[in-house]
Design a protein around this motif. Structure first.
Motif, short mmCIF file in Angstrom:
data_model
loop_
_atom_site.label_atom_id
_atom_site.label_comp_id
_atom_site.label_asym_id
_atom_site.label_seq_id
_atom_site.Cartn_x
_atom_site.Cartn_y
_atom_site.Cartn_z
N THR A 75 62.53 68.51 -95.91
CA THR A 75 63.46 68.85 -96.92
C THR A 75 64.61 68.85 -95.97
O THR A 75 64.66 68.07 -95.08
CB THR A 75 63.27 70.18 -97.62
OG1 THR A 75 63.12 71.08 -96.40
CG2 THR A 75 61.92 70.15 -98.51
N THR A 76 65.62 69.86 -96.23
CA THR A 76 66.52 70.02 -95.11
C THR A 76 66.47 70.86 -94.12
O THR A 76 67.21 71.18 -93.27
CB THR A 76 67.91 70.13 -95.76
OG1 THR A 76 67.83 71.39 -96.77
CG2 THR A 76 68.52 69.19 -96.75
N ASN A 132 64.44 66.80 -109.05
CA ASN A 132 65.09 68.30 -109.05
C ASN A 132 66.54 67.89 -110.01
O ASN A 132 67.24 68.83 -109.98
CB ASN A 132 65.46 68.96 -107.64
CG ASN A 132 66.25 68.02 -106.82
OD1 ASN A 132 66.67 66.92 -107.02
ND2 ASN A 132 66.38 68.54 -105.60
N SER A 137 67.00 65.26 -102.82
CA SER A 137 67.73 64.26 -103.03
C SER A 137 68.48 63.77 -101.71
O SER A 137 68.49 62.64 -101.27
CB SER A 137 68.61 64.64 -104.15
OG SER A 137 69.74 63.84 -104.18
N GLY A 138 69.28 64.69 -101.15
CA GLY A 138 70.15 64.32 -100.13
C GLY A 138 69.58 63.94 -98.87
O GLY A 138 68.42 64.42 -98.46
N ARG A 160 77.00 69.03 -102.04
CA ARG A 160 76.99 69.53 -100.56
C ARG A 160 78.22 70.34 -100.24
O ARG A 160 79.47 69.89 -100.66
CB ARG A 160 76.84 68.24 -99.67
CG ARG A 160 75.49 67.74 -99.72
CD ARG A 160 74.49 68.69 -99.09
NE ARG A 160 73.28 68.08 -98.85
CZ ARG A 160 72.26 68.41 -99.84
NH1 ARG A 160 72.65 68.86 -101.06
NH2 ARG A 160 70.99 67.81 -99.79
N HIS A 163 72.46 77.83 -102.75
CA HIS A 163 71.90 76.33 -102.82
C HIS A 163 70.40 76.53 -103.41
O HIS A 163 69.45 76.05 -102.84
CB HIS A 163 71.66 76.09 -101.29
CG HIS A 163 71.45 74.64 -101.16
ND1 HIS A 163 71.98 73.70 -99.98
CD2 HIS A 163 71.18 73.55 -102.06
CE1 HIS A 163 71.81 72.36 -100.22
NE2 HIS A 163 71.20 72.39 -101.59
N ARG A 209 61.03 62.42 -98.70
CA ARG A 209 62.16 63.74 -98.77
C ARG A 209 61.69 64.47 -100.14
O ARG A 209 62.06 63.73 -101.12
CB ARG A 209 63.39 62.99 -98.75
CG ARG A 209 64.32 63.93 -99.25
CD ARG A 209 64.97 65.07 -98.36
NE ARG A 209 66.26 65.66 -98.72
CZ ARG A 209 66.27 66.77 -99.37
NH1 ARG A 209 65.32 67.60 -99.53
NH2 ARG A 209 67.44 67.25 -99.62
O1 LIG Z 1 69.40 67.45 -101.80
C1 LIG Z 1 68.77 68.14 -102.66
O2 LIG Z 1 67.71 67.75 -103.35
C2 LIG Z 1 69.00 69.62 -102.75
O3 LIG Z 1 70.23 70.08 -102.14
C3 LIG Z 1 67.79 70.56 -102.22
O4 LIG Z 1 67.62 70.25 -100.76
P1 LIG Z 1 66.79 71.25 -99.77
O5 LIG Z 1 66.29 71.88 -100.61
O6 LIG Z 1 66.06 70.21 -99.02
O7 LIG Z 1 67.91 71.82 -98.98
#
Ligand SMILES: O=C(O)[C@H](O)COP(=O)(O)O
Length: 307
Positions: A49-50, A97, A73-74, A229, A285, A70
């Motif tokens: 994830t991030t 998501n 998404s980002g 973001r 977030h 991943r």
């Molecule tokens: O990019 C995404 O899908 C969301 O912002 C969630 O990202 P993360 O849970 O990995 O921070």
């Protein structure tokens, strides 16, 4: 047996399915970057994830790495170009998501326009206030969506029953207009929108896209929704715009610096201003964080990887 390193909390379906397919799963949802670095050379697959960045150093050490998945998404923290150049397949799961993000954005907007946060705070102080909490409806407003990918379109879909005019602009896409969304130019959004929702990835181009100049381009003060973001918005310019009433209010699920225990003095000042502003709501977030999304993201990456 091929090993897969999972570096974040995931739906058990992902672990069970990988095991069923013969993978040895190294499930370390709280792993640090350095700990991942120590394990990556043994692994054929990496799930992220991030939580940890996937940079050249990590990729170079992943000598057996075949794919990076991943959950989300980002992709800004994954050096996709470098991984791809080394023959490592990178897949993401924005389909998983997007509905969660779309719902959250709508929810935040309703919460903001109908004073959920402020009136609840007043109730806790023993204040039963109706007149000052008279709200605005979404119906009849013009909502501008910037970025019409998975979350932008999910937001439009969820919003479509509210009776708003929904406009959308995407710099890289055309031909997406449908029965409830009009495809328009950014200028049209500047001219007509009452509410603007951001659905762009974080890139060099979108970093601080929403700055003073951008905000001043709107004809009237808009309500801003950001579930994309934090760094797409110049936080300080947003604070100034709220003070000048160029921005009517903001729904923020993301912040420029989400390490709220490690803010600089200037960042802390802006954060405190936002936290206490009556027409700002902030969530940590969590727009894409639903139980359903974690299962769907697992299914999407497995499907894309053909596992
Ligand atoms: O990019 C995404 O899908 C969301 O912002 C969630 O990202 P993360 O849970 O990995 O921070």
């Amino acid at each position: 047996m091929s090993k897969v390193l999972i570096t974040a909390k995931t739906h058990p379906y992902l672990i069970d399915h990988l095991k069923e397919k013969g993978y040895q799963v190294l499930y370390h949802p709280a792993i640090s970057y350095e700990e991942a670095y120590q394990l990556i050379h043994e692994c054929a697959g990496l799930v992220v994830t991030t939580r940890i960045p996937v940079d050249r150093r990590l990729i170079d050490r992943g000598i057996h790495l075949q794919w990076i998945a991943r959950l989300g998404s980002g992709m800004e923290l994954i050096d996709v170009a470098y991984a791809t150049s080394k023959g490592i397949r990178c897949v993401s799961s924005p389909e998983g998501n997007a509905d969660a993000v779309g719902e959250h954005a709508v929810g935040m907007l309703v919460a903001l326009l109908r004073h959920f946060r402020v009136s609840y705070d007043q109730l806790k102080e023993g204040i039963w206030e109706r007149e000052k909490n008279r709200g605005y409806e979404i119906g009849g407003k013009v909502v501008g969506i910037i970025g019409y990918g998975h979350t932008g379109s999910a937001f439009a879909r969820k919003l479509s029953g509210f009776g708003a005019t929904i406009l959308a602009y995407d710099k890289y896409k055309t031909g997406f207009g449908n029965e409830y969304v009009q495809e328009v130019s950014l200028e049209t959004i500047f001219r007509q929108a009452d509410i603007v929702s951001l659905h762009v990835p974080l890139t060099e181009e979108t970093h601080h896209m929403v700055n003073r100049r951008f905000i001043h381009s709107f004809t009237t003060p808009v309500y801003l929704i950001n579930t994309s973001r934090g760094a797409v918005v110049d936080t300080h310019d947003l604070v100034e715009a709220l003070k000048e009433e160029r921005i009517a209010g903001a729904c923020l699920d993301v912040l420029e610096n989400e390490r709220i225990d490690q803010l600089t003095d200037a960042e802390r000042e802006d954060f405190q201003y936002l936290l206490h502003h009556p027409r700002v709501i902030i969530t940590p977030h969590i727009a894409g964080y639903t139980h359903e999304a974690s299962l769907k993201m697992a299914q999407v990456v497995l499907h894309k990887l053909g596992i």
